[in-house]
Design an enzyme around this catalytic site. Structure first.
Site, PDB file in Angstrom:
ATOM      1  N   LYS A 116      14.605 -15.846   5.854  1.00  0.00           N
ATOM      2  CA  LYS A 116      15.607 -15.810   6.919  1.00  0.00           C
ATOM      3  C   LYS A 116      16.647 -14.717   6.693  1.00  0.00           C
ATOM      4  O   LYS A 116      17.245 -14.228   7.655  1.00  0.00           O
ATOM      5  CB  LYS A 116      16.276 -17.182   7.060  1.00  0.00           C
ATOM      6  CG  LYS A 116      15.286 -18.338   7.250  1.00  0.00           C
ATOM      7  CD  LYS A 116      14.370 -18.138   8.453  1.00  0.00           C
ATOM      8  CE  LYS A 116      13.143 -19.027   8.399  1.00  0.00           C
ATOM      9  NZ  LYS A 116      12.179 -18.790   9.482  1.00  0.00           N
ATOM     10  N   GLY A 165      17.079 -25.627   9.677  1.00  0.00           N
ATOM     11  CA  GLY A 165      18.183 -26.487   9.268  1.00  0.00           C
ATOM     12  C   GLY A 165      18.043 -27.052   7.863  1.00  0.00           C
ATOM     13  O   GLY A 165      18.923 -27.762   7.382  1.00  0.00           O
ATOM     14  N   GLU A 200      26.859 -16.792   6.232  1.00  0.00           N
ATOM     15  CA  GLU A 200      27.344 -16.308   7.524  1.00  0.00           C
ATOM     16  C   GLU A 200      28.451 -17.200   8.033  1.00  0.00           C
ATOM     17  O   GLU A 200      28.665 -18.303   7.526  1.00  0.00           O
ATOM     18  CB  GLU A 200      26.195 -16.151   8.547  1.00  0.00           C
ATOM     19  CG  GLU A 200      25.500 -17.417   8.900  1.00  0.00           C
ATOM     20  CD  GLU A 200      24.260 -17.206   9.794  1.00  0.00           C
ATOM     21  OE1 GLU A 200      23.604 -16.156   9.717  1.00  0.00           O
ATOM     22  OE2 GLU A 200      23.947 -18.132  10.559  1.00  0.00           O
ATOM     23  N   GLU A 288      17.045 -17.238  13.707  1.00  0.00           N
ATOM     24  CA  GLU A 288      15.782 -17.038  12.996  1.00  0.00           C
ATOM     25  C   GLU A 288      14.651 -16.906  13.988  1.00  0.00           C
ATOM     26  O   GLU A 288      14.825 -17.156  15.181  1.00  0.00           O
ATOM     27  CB  GLU A 288      15.513 -18.182  12.010  1.00  0.00           C
ATOM     28  CG  GLU A 288      15.536 -19.566  12.600  1.00  0.00           C
ATOM     29  CD  GLU A 288      15.528 -20.653  11.517  1.00  0.00           C
ATOM     30  OE1 GLU A 288      14.511 -21.341  11.406  1.00  0.00           O
ATOM     31  OE2 GLU A 288      16.531 -20.816  10.789  1.00  0.00           O
ATOM     32  N   ARG A 292       5.111 -18.891  15.411  1.00  0.00           N
ATOM     33  CA  ARG A 292       4.025 -19.838  15.731  1.00  0.00           C
ATOM     34  C   ARG A 292       4.213 -20.305  17.160  1.00  0.00           C
ATOM     35  O   ARG A 292       5.236 -20.037  17.782  1.00  0.00           O
ATOM     36  CB  ARG A 292       4.136 -21.068  14.816  1.00  0.00           C
ATOM     37  CG  ARG A 292       5.475 -21.771  14.996  1.00  0.00           C
ATOM     38  CD  ARG A 292       5.575 -23.108  14.272  1.00  0.00           C
ATOM     39  NE  ARG A 292       6.795 -23.819  14.637  1.00  0.00           N
ATOM     40  CZ  ARG A 292       7.986 -23.635  14.079  1.00  0.00           C
ATOM     41  NH1 ARG A 292       8.138 -22.747  13.101  1.00  0.00           N
ATOM     42  NH2 ARG A 292       9.036 -24.307  14.476  1.00  0.00           N
TER      43      ARG A 292
END
Ligand code: MV4
Length: 506
Positions: A116, A165, A200, A288, A292
């Site tokens: 990430k 998360g 962040e 992010e 998929r």
């Protein structure tokens, strides 16, 4: 072209992929673990291969067993679905080495997006908006402290190898920074076997908005609009919808352009999702990328009329995208409710078992994606997703009513089986939800009140009724336990406000 495709997954997504293959004239190979031997996808497939016992590590996550099944059955492609091996770059690499077309992005891109911090750096380079923070992992407490001081508290420390998360800590007070940094690193090392973390600025009161993109192997990409997935509990999404409210047509178009540009700039191919946090003014910040097909993809399918799984397979086969951006015109509103075999009154504990009764909803613009049939047993070995109830309607208010009607039609019964159906019906009556005011923290905060109403609603008939006659969706009196002031109005709130119309031209 692909002649035979192996589905390296189970449950509803395996069935979904099998259907797309059938419609494309592609032969289907299913794989199954022992408890799944009588599952729906096994019946739908041309051929089915047993790949191991219940434990996912020894079946659906077992790379050698899956690849061997593909080679033995003469498959030329593998669709990984979501979860399991879908974002494992080593698996994608091995498929390529064995001459199998992997339905997904190139392994190197998957690897980059899997980190990430790397994804953040690459998207920053592509010009996507980010929250203040760093684009490289942070190695020491001192470094973390000076970064936090620069960007301002509250900050969030995230595991680079995390995502969704998992492995993140919010720090509101500088005094808590050192401890949070150390513990997040330890968690990252233990859970993801990679201690790297980044920092962040924390954004409160945000919505989770994700943009669906589709890119071919010739450098073309389109955005298929966005989904709002803010209704989640402990990072488990419960209800997803589209389009996202509060975005102006200009913000929506810009977000789509950014998402496609970001994906193409890293050489992404296939279906993917760019996840953003959106603040109250509609400003979006890249979080992010999910490399998929996602659980909630049907929301986008109903809004756009595009069969995402079909497109995924076609671009994996090397076909050029036929879809032009101007042809993608999301219309109306769509909602998906995840019907899980869980007991919300017991902390969402898995409540699997035999489905003595499974009566699925039907009717106009009502879709139920499931891998189960009446009489099947939901195994405790896998996720608790029983099915996805998805509806479309011309606007959000009608979609909410249609969903409530469909939820009321759904019957799931069996010894020990519980579901999230009543919870969804209560959620769709919550004034913060009907007014589209909820943020990502809403459900964790409001759950006790929502559960109390769900209990009262367990046997409510199809949508309706007293409140529908008043033109309001708020059917239920608020119990005294709900702390939120808006819920204490005896008459209930205003009728569900409709979002700005998105039909036709906008
Ligand atoms: C955040 C955030 C606030 N500020 N990052 C969670 C999933 C992952 N993709 C990103 N997540 C978040 N990142 C910053 N800088 C809020 C979330 C978040 C969240 C946080 C706490 C509780 C519930 C949440 C649900 C969705 C997103």
């Amino acid at each position: 072209m692909i002649g035979r495709l192996l589905i390296a997954n189970r449950g509803e997504i395996a069935v979904r992929v099998a259907r797309a293959c059938r419609e494309l004239g592609i032969e289907v190979v299913a794989v199954y673990s022992t408890p799944d031997r009588h599952s729906a996808v096994v019946d739908l497939a041309d051929e089915a291969v047993h790949i191991g016992p219940a434990a996912a590590r020894r079946s659906y996550l077992h790379v050698a067993n899956v690849v061997e099944a593909a080679l033995r059955t003469g498959a030329d492609a593998i669709h990984p679905g979501y979860g399991f091996l879908s974002e494992d770059p080593d698996f994608a690499e091995i498929c390529a080495a064995e001459g199998l077309t992997f339905v997904g992005p190139p392994p190197a891109v998957m690897q980059q997006m899997g980190n990430k911090a790397t994804a953040r750096r690459l998207m920053a380079e592509a010009g996507l908006p980010l929250l203040p923070g760093v684009v490289e992992p942070v190695g020491t407490v001192d470094e973390a402290r000076s970064i936090a001081a620069r960007i301002g508290y509250p900050v969030i420390i995230k595991a680079a190898a995390g995502g969704g998360g998992r492995g993140m800590t919010v720090v509101r007070d500088p005094a808590d920074l050192a401890e949070a940094f150390t513990s997040t690193r330890a968690t990252a090392r233990a859970v993801f076997r990679d201690p790297a973390v980044y920092v962040e600025r924390h954004l409160a009161g945000a919505r989770h908005v994700e943009v669906q993109v589709l890119c071919d192997t010739h450098g073309n990409g389109v955005s298929l609009g966005e989904r709002d997935c803010s209704l989640q509990r402990r990072h488990q999404k419960l209800l997803e919808e589209g389009p996202a409210g509060h975005l102006t047509p200009e913000q929506r178009a810009e977000l789509g352009r950014l998402a496609v540009h970001g994906a193409l700039s890293v050489g992404y191919t296939g279906a993917g999702t760019m996840e953003f946090l959106v603040d109250g003014s509609g400003s979006a910040y890249f979080m992010e990328m999910n490399a998929r097909i996602q659980v909630e993809h049907p929301v986008t399918e109903l809004l756009t009329g595009v069969d995402l799984v079909r497109e995924q397979i076609l671009v994996a086969a090397g076909r050029r995208l036929q879809l032009r951006q101007e042809d993608v015109v999301p219309r109306g509103a769509a909602i998906e409710c995840r019907i899980n075999a869980e007991d919300p009154t017991r902390g969402f504990a898995p409540a699997p078992g035999r489905l003595d009764v499974l009566q699925v909803p039907d009717g106009p613009w009502t879709r139920f994606d499931t891998g189960y049939r009446q009489g099947d047993t939901v195994s405790p070995d896998y996720d608790s997703l029983l099915g996805k109830l998805v509806v479309w309607a011309p606007d959000r208010e009608q979609a909410i009513r249609r969903m409530d009607r469909a939820l009321a039609e759904l019957r799931v019964e069996g010894p020990g089986v519980h579901t999230t159906v009543a919870l969804h019906r209560a959620l769709l009556r919550d004034p913060d939800v009907t007014a589209d005011r909820h943020d990502v923290q809403f459900l964790d905060r409001a759950l006790p009140g929502v559960l109390a109403r769900a209990a009262a609603l367990a046997d409510a008939p199809a949508a309706g009724l007293p409140a529908a006659a008043r033109g309001s969706l708020s059917l239920v009196q608020t119990p005294a336990t709900d702390p939120r002031p808006e819920n204490t109005t005896p008459e209930g709130p205003e009728p569900c406000p409709t979002r700005p119309s998105l039909s036709a031209t906008s």
